[in-house]
Design a protein around this motif. Structure first.
Motif, mmCIF file in Angstrom:
data_model
loop_
_atom_site.group_PDB
_atom_site.id
_atom_site.type_symbol
_atom_site.label_atom_id
_atom_site.label_comp_id
_atom_site.label_asym_id
_atom_site.label_seq_id
_atom_site.Cartn_x
_atom_site.Cartn_y
_atom_site.Cartn_z
ATOM 1 N N ALA A 297 -0.063 8.448 0.282
ATOM 2 C CA ALA A 297 0.851 7.782 -0.579
ATOM 3 C C ALA A 297 2.387 8.389 0.028
ATOM 4 O O ALA A 297 3.347 7.469 0.015
ATOM 5 N N LEU A 298 2.723 9.655 0.134
ATOM 6 C CA LEU A 298 3.857 10.275 0.370
ATOM 7 C C LEU A 298 4.152 9.674 1.899
ATOM 8 O O LEU A 298 5.427 9.576 2.169
ATOM 9 N N ILE A 299 3.409 9.392 2.942
ATOM 10 C CA ILE A 299 3.800 9.327 4.086
ATOM 11 C C ILE A 299 4.227 7.680 4.141
ATOM 12 O O ILE A 299 5.076 7.436 4.768
ATOM 13 N N ALA A 300 3.471 7.034 3.482
ATOM 14 C CA ALA A 300 3.662 5.614 3.515
ATOM 15 C C ALA A 300 5.055 5.497 2.940
ATOM 16 O O ALA A 300 5.955 4.754 3.199
ATOM 17 N N GLY A 301 5.235 6.045 1.754
ATOM 18 C CA GLY A 301 6.664 6.101 1.184
ATOM 19 C C GLY A 301 7.661 6.699 2.067
ATOM 20 O O GLY A 301 8.911 6.051 2.056
ATOM 21 N N ARG A 302 7.472 7.693 2.647
ATOM 22 C CA ARG A 302 8.501 8.398 3.641
ATOM 23 C C ARG A 302 8.830 7.343 4.594
ATOM 24 O O ARG A 302 9.959 7.002 5.017
ATOM 25 N N ASN A 303 7.808 6.765 5.090
ATOM 26 C CA ASN A 303 8.020 5.543 6.204
ATOM 27 C C ASN A 303 8.759 4.452 5.759
ATOM 28 O O ASN A 303 9.580 3.859 6.370
ATOM 29 N N LEU A 304 8.507 4.000 4.364
ATOM 30 C CA LEU A 304 9.340 2.775 3.825
ATOM 31 C C LEU A 304 10.698 3.332 3.628
ATOM 32 O O LEU A 304 11.720 2.582 3.746
ATOM 33 N N ILE A 305 11.128 4.405 3.267
ATOM 34 C CA ILE A 305 12.568 4.951 3.185
ATOM 35 C C ILE A 305 13.071 5.113 4.528
ATOM 36 O O ILE A 305 14.218 4.424 4.448
ATOM 37 N N VAL A 306 12.393 5.741 5.607
ATOM 38 C CA VAL A 306 13.119 5.769 6.775
ATOM 39 C C VAL A 306 13.036 4.841 7.954
ATOM 40 O O VAL A 306 14.260 4.353 8.126
ATOM 41 N N GLN A 307 12.082 3.959 7.601
ATOM 42 C CA GLN A 307 12.099 2.673 8.455
ATOM 43 C C GLN A 307 12.335 1.558 7.974
ATOM 44 O O GLN A 307 12.998 0.810 8.389
ATOM 45 N N GLN A 308 12.065 1.119 6.742
ATOM 46 C CA GLN A 308 12.630 -0.070 6.119
ATOM 47 C C GLN A 308 13.686 0.225 5.086
ATOM 48 O O GLN A 308 14.256 -0.898 4.360
ATOM 49 N N ARG A 309 14.324 1.326 4.972
ATOM 50 C CA ARG A 309 15.450 1.561 4.212
ATOM 51 C C ARG A 309 15.317 1.062 2.689
ATOM 52 O O ARG A 309 15.975 0.629 1.966
ATOM 53 N N PHE A 310 13.795 1.416 2.133
ATOM 54 C CA PHE A 310 13.515 1.245 0.772
ATOM 55 C C PHE A 310 14.043 2.222 0.079
ATOM 56 O O PHE A 310 14.543 3.295 0.514
ATOM 57 N N ALA A 311 14.804 2.061 -1.290
ATOM 58 C CA ALA A 311 15.291 3.199 -2.050
ATOM 59 C C ALA A 311 14.027 4.177 -2.246
ATOM 60 O O ALA A 311 12.796 3.846 -2.474
ATOM 61 N N PRO A 312 14.210 5.358 -2.410
ATOM 62 C CA PRO A 312 13.087 6.357 -2.609
ATOM 63 C C PRO A 312 12.070 6.227 -3.763
ATOM 64 O O PRO A 312 11.098 6.171 -3.531
ATOM 65 N N GLN A 313 12.621 5.910 -4.769
ATOM 66 C CA GLN A 313 11.618 5.322 -6.060
ATOM 67 C C GLN A 313 10.746 4.266 -5.507
ATOM 68 O O GLN A 313 9.554 4.540 -5.837
ATOM 69 N N ARG A 314 11.318 3.405 -5.194
ATOM 70 C CA ARG A 314 10.560 2.021 -4.791
ATOM 71 C C ARG A 314 9.470 2.396 -3.714
ATOM 72 O O ARG A 314 8.437 1.950 -3.590
ATOM 73 N N ALA A 315 10.188 3.162 -2.663
ATOM 74 C CA ALA A 315 8.992 3.354 -1.479
ATOM 75 C C ALA A 315 7.998 4.319 -2.012
ATOM 76 O O ALA A 315 6.702 4.045 -1.637
ATOM 77 N N ILE A 316 8.223 5.301 -2.909
ATOM 78 C CA ILE A 316 6.990 6.265 -3.426
ATOM 79 C C ILE A 316 6.149 5.100 -4.274
ATOM 80 O O ILE A 316 4.884 5.419 -4.259
ATOM 81 N N LEU A 317 6.701 4.321 -5.022
ATOM 82 C CA LEU A 317 5.810 3.439 -5.897
ATOM 83 C C LEU A 317 4.869 2.775 -5.037
ATOM 84 O O LEU A 317 3.802 2.784 -5.184
ATOM 85 N N GLU A 318 5.581 2.024 -3.908
ATOM 86 C CA GLU A 318 4.668 1.414 -2.795
ATOM 87 C C GLU A 318 3.503 2.159 -2.119
ATOM 88 O O GLU A 318 2.693 1.697 -2.009
ATOM 89 N N GLY A 319 4.130 3.452 -1.759
ATOM 90 C CA GLY A 319 3.080 4.201 -1.168
ATOM 91 C C GLY A 319 1.853 4.732 -2.012
ATOM 92 O O GLY A 319 0.781 4.601 -1.627
ATOM 93 N N PHE A 320 2.036 4.655 -3.346
ATOM 94 C CA PHE A 320 1.184 5.223 -4.204
ATOM 95 C C PHE A 320 0.424 3.874 -4.562
ATOM 96 O O PHE A 320 -1.085 3.841 -4.553
ATOM 97 N N GLU A 321 0.860 2.819 -4.412
ATOM 98 C CA GLU A 321 0.067 1.351 -4.878
ATOM 99 C C GLU A 321 -0.847 1.336 -3.609
ATOM 100 O O GLU A 321 -2.247 1.016 -3.582
ATOM 101 N N LEU A 322 -0.341 1.660 -2.318
ATOM 102 C CA LEU A 322 -1.153 1.508 -1.295
ATOM 103 C C LEU A 322 -2.357 2.432 -1.147
ATOM 104 O O LEU A 322 -3.502 2.001 -0.909
ATOM 105 N N ALA A 323 -1.999 3.830 -1.471
ATOM 106 C CA ALA A 323 -3.001 4.755 -1.339
ATOM 107 C C ALA A 323 -4.174 4.647 -2.527
ATOM 108 O O ALA A 323 -5.129 5.082 -2.365
#
Length: 155
Positions: A68-94
C-alpha cells in the motif's frame, strides 16, 4: 509485526522522500500515523468479519502494508497525487481488491474515517495531473482516474 512504533518506522522508510514534513519526524506525521492505525484496524477486521471472494478471511501482513505504501509513494512521485489521496489509493489497491462486496463496504468506511479527511468525492474521481505535462509526447494514457504509462506497441 504489530507494534505501532516499529510499524511507524517501517512506514516512514517507505514514504521517505515522497512526503515532506515541517519539522516533525516522518514517523510522527499524520500520514504515517493514520496509515499504521488503518493497517492495525484492517488486521483486526480481517479476524472479525472481513471475507475475500473465496469466502476466506483475508490475511493482512506487513507485506500488505508495504504494498500500500509503495503504491502510495509511486502515486505521489510519478503522478503527483497529494500524499493523503495517494496513500488512500494505495490502501484501496492493497487491502480492498480481494474482498467480497459486503466486506469492501465495511473496509471503505474505515478508509474514509481515517484517510479521506478533506478529500472530496469529486477530487477522488478526478485524475491527477498528466505526469509528462500538458504537452506530453503521448507516453501516458488516461484510464480514469489514473494515468498509465504506455508501452512501445500500438494501443
Amino acid at each position: 509485526l504489530v507494534d505501532p512504533v516499529q510499524l511507524r518506522s517501517v512506514s516512514a522508510r517507505y514514504l521517505d522522500g515522497a512526503i515532506t514534513t515541517s519539522g516533525v519526524p516522518l514517523e510522527h506525521s499524520e500520514s504515517v500515523m493514520s496509515s499504521v492505525d488503518l493497517y492495525l484496524r484492517c488486521r483486526l477486521l480481517s479476524e472479525q468479519m472481513l471475507v475475500d471472494g473465496g469466502g476466506q478471511k483475508p490475511r493482512y501482513t506487513t507485506r500488505t502494508l508495504c504494498r500500500a505504501l509503495i503504491a502510495g509513494r509511486n502515486l505521489i512521485v510519478q503522478q503527483r497525487f497529494a500524499p493523503q489521496r495517494a496513500i488512500l489509493e494505495g490502501f484501496e489497491l492493497a487491502f480492498e481488491g480481494s474482498l467480497d462486496l459486503p466486506s469492501r463496504t465495511i473496509i471503505r468506511k474505515e478508509f474514509n474515517s481515517l484517510l479521506s479527511k478533506g478529500i472530496s468525492l469529486k477530487e477522488r474521481d478526478h485524475p491527477a495531473r498528466r505526469p509528462d505535462g500538458r504537452k506530453g509526447n503521448d507516453s501516458f494514457v488516461l484510464i480514469k482516474p489514473f494515468w498509465i504509462k504506455t508501452g512501445q506497441g500500438d494501443p
